[in-house]
Design an enzyme around this catalytic site. Sequence first.
Site, mmCIF file in Angstrom:
data_model
loop_
_atom_site.group_PDB
_atom_site.id
_atom_site.type_symbol
_atom_site.label_atom_id
_atom_site.label_comp_id
_atom_site.label_asym_id
_atom_site.label_seq_id
_atom_site.Cartn_x
_atom_site.Cartn_y
_atom_site.Cartn_z
ATOM 1 N N GLU A 95 -6.433 10.447 -7.505
ATOM 2 C CA GLU A 95 -6.120 11.615 -7.408
ATOM 3 C C GLU A 95 -6.014 12.423 -8.781
ATOM 4 O O GLU A 95 -4.915 13.115 -9.148
ATOM 5 C CB GLU A 95 -4.420 11.479 -6.995
ATOM 6 C CG GLU A 95 -4.241 10.792 -5.928
ATOM 7 C CD GLU A 95 -2.705 10.642 -5.312
ATOM 8 O OE1 GLU A 95 -1.743 11.144 -6.087
ATOM 9 O OE2 GLU A 95 -2.459 9.795 -4.216
ATOM 10 N N ASN A 133 -10.302 7.679 -5.311
ATOM 11 C CA ASN A 133 -9.555 7.658 -3.993
ATOM 12 C C ASN A 133 -8.769 8.791 -4.428
ATOM 13 O O ASN A 133 -7.767 9.108 -5.364
ATOM 14 C CB ASN A 133 -8.467 6.444 -4.214
ATOM 15 C CG ASN A 133 -7.680 6.254 -3.061
ATOM 16 O OD1 ASN A 133 -8.140 6.032 -1.930
ATOM 17 N ND2 ASN A 133 -6.499 6.104 -3.262
ATOM 18 N N HIS A 190 -3.284 10.602 4.448
ATOM 19 C CA HIS A 190 -1.974 10.642 4.837
ATOM 20 C C HIS A 190 -1.953 12.074 5.349
ATOM 21 O O HIS A 190 -1.818 13.173 4.944
ATOM 22 C CB HIS A 190 -1.190 10.560 3.457
ATOM 23 C CG HIS A 190 -1.147 9.479 2.811
ATOM 24 N ND1 HIS A 190 -0.492 8.529 3.134
ATOM 25 C CD2 HIS A 190 -1.457 9.387 1.387
ATOM 26 C CE1 HIS A 190 -0.678 7.318 2.437
ATOM 27 N NE2 HIS A 190 -1.296 7.754 1.160
ATOM 28 N N GLU A 216 -5.483 4.760 3.009
ATOM 29 C CA GLU A 216 -3.834 4.851 3.065
ATOM 30 C C GLU A 216 -3.738 5.527 4.268
ATOM 31 O O GLU A 216 -2.597 6.270 4.291
ATOM 32 C CB GLU A 216 -3.328 5.589 1.896
ATOM 33 C CG GLU A 216 -3.963 4.846 0.557
ATOM 34 C CD GLU A 216 -3.242 5.701 -0.834
ATOM 35 O OE1 GLU A 216 -2.485 6.381 -0.738
ATOM 36 O OE2 GLU A 216 -3.998 5.128 -1.884
ATOM 37 N N ASP A 248 -1.844 6.803 7.297
ATOM 38 C CA ASP A 248 -0.302 7.252 8.189
ATOM 39 C C ASP A 248 -0.606 8.525 8.835
ATOM 40 O O ASP A 248 -1.217 9.422 8.348
ATOM 41 C CB ASP A 248 0.734 6.790 7.463
ATOM 42 C CG ASP A 248 0.936 7.648 6.081
ATOM 43 O OD1 ASP A 248 0.623 8.604 5.914
ATOM 44 O OD2 ASP A 248 1.634 6.888 5.071
#
Length: 382
Positions: free
Chosen positions: A195, A236, A272, A300, A302
């Site tokens: 990030e 990432n 996300h 990651e 969701d």
Amino acid sequence: MFAIFASFAALVSMAPLLACASPARGGTPTISGGFPGATSHAKLHIAAEAAGKLYFGTATDNPELNDTAYTAILDDRTMFGQITPANSMKWFDTEPERDVFNFTDGDVIANLAKRNGQLLRGHNCVWHNQLPDWVTAGNFDAPTLASIVYNHCHTIVRHYAGHVYVYVPLNVCIASSQADELGFSCTDAWDVINEALNDDGTFREDVFFDTLNSSYIPLALHAARAADPKAKLYYNDFNIEGSGAKSTALQNLVKSLKASHTPIDGIGVQSHLIVGEVPTDMEENLRTFTGLGVEVAITELDVRMTLPVTAALLEQQKADYTTVVKACNAVPRCIGVTVWDFTDKFSWVPGTFAGQGAACPWDEELEKKPAFDGIVSGFTSR
């Protein structure tokens, strides 16, 4: 040796059959709230391998490992072929004081993955968040901070280099020494940079950028490569699922890193996401990244919703999981999919986004939601 490869071939030929969904016995299962649950009995890692992917995996965290009902699912390597430690390899835990390294928590998850025959993903080396005070308030000059970054990355990646495990086609994980004998290559990965970009494509201002500009990025990647030449090194980030300023900036960063001969092997697309808001150009964007000569992974995943849960939201969530997994499935160099924990019981979402939740494929009672069927559909769609 011939018998080994014959076994490989036999099990590979069975994989598509093992991945097929089968109808529930005794009617449609239900989840919390009385809503319909998943109907598939597929094993998600086997479904991923049948689709030609390296793995389907999940994040986990140390406090969760005391829940035996949870670990009974987590330990099933046919369901999860890969594990990411959510917190225990981050800077605050691994180097709480300068030059004082602690691998206790990280080793617990690394050893769990090793014991289960699951691929371990290192997460992460350099991130603006969850830093100890000695890093953020140290007022280090550029040469000193550069040395700190290099030493931190090199030390943690080197520590886990001994946990390199290799996947072979029969869903069995074998040690790297055995892999060398059989001619397989190593495939573990590290989220080295996490990030570093803002949504508008500019570099995030933090202790690293403010002192070192963007030079800390190649510095950390070189440190990781020196520590473990066999590991895949990743950048990432979130909000790079579709096209936009952030994705364009990251593409330019990859080009710059490659032009300077800095090792960069992959892009972690966190994913996300919000129910009903999956970017329509996700597959195209993944192809754009891989066209730069790197692999990609969904790292990651969701898909959160505004509560309360409704049947309509669950159906849309199922469709959204299908869309994401199908996008990865369609891109040859998208190597796998990881959910950011598999159950709502341990999801990070409610503690971060007020009024939102129910983001994972299993509910809080560890029952499979329609999203589970969506994942299976994504791997079986072409």
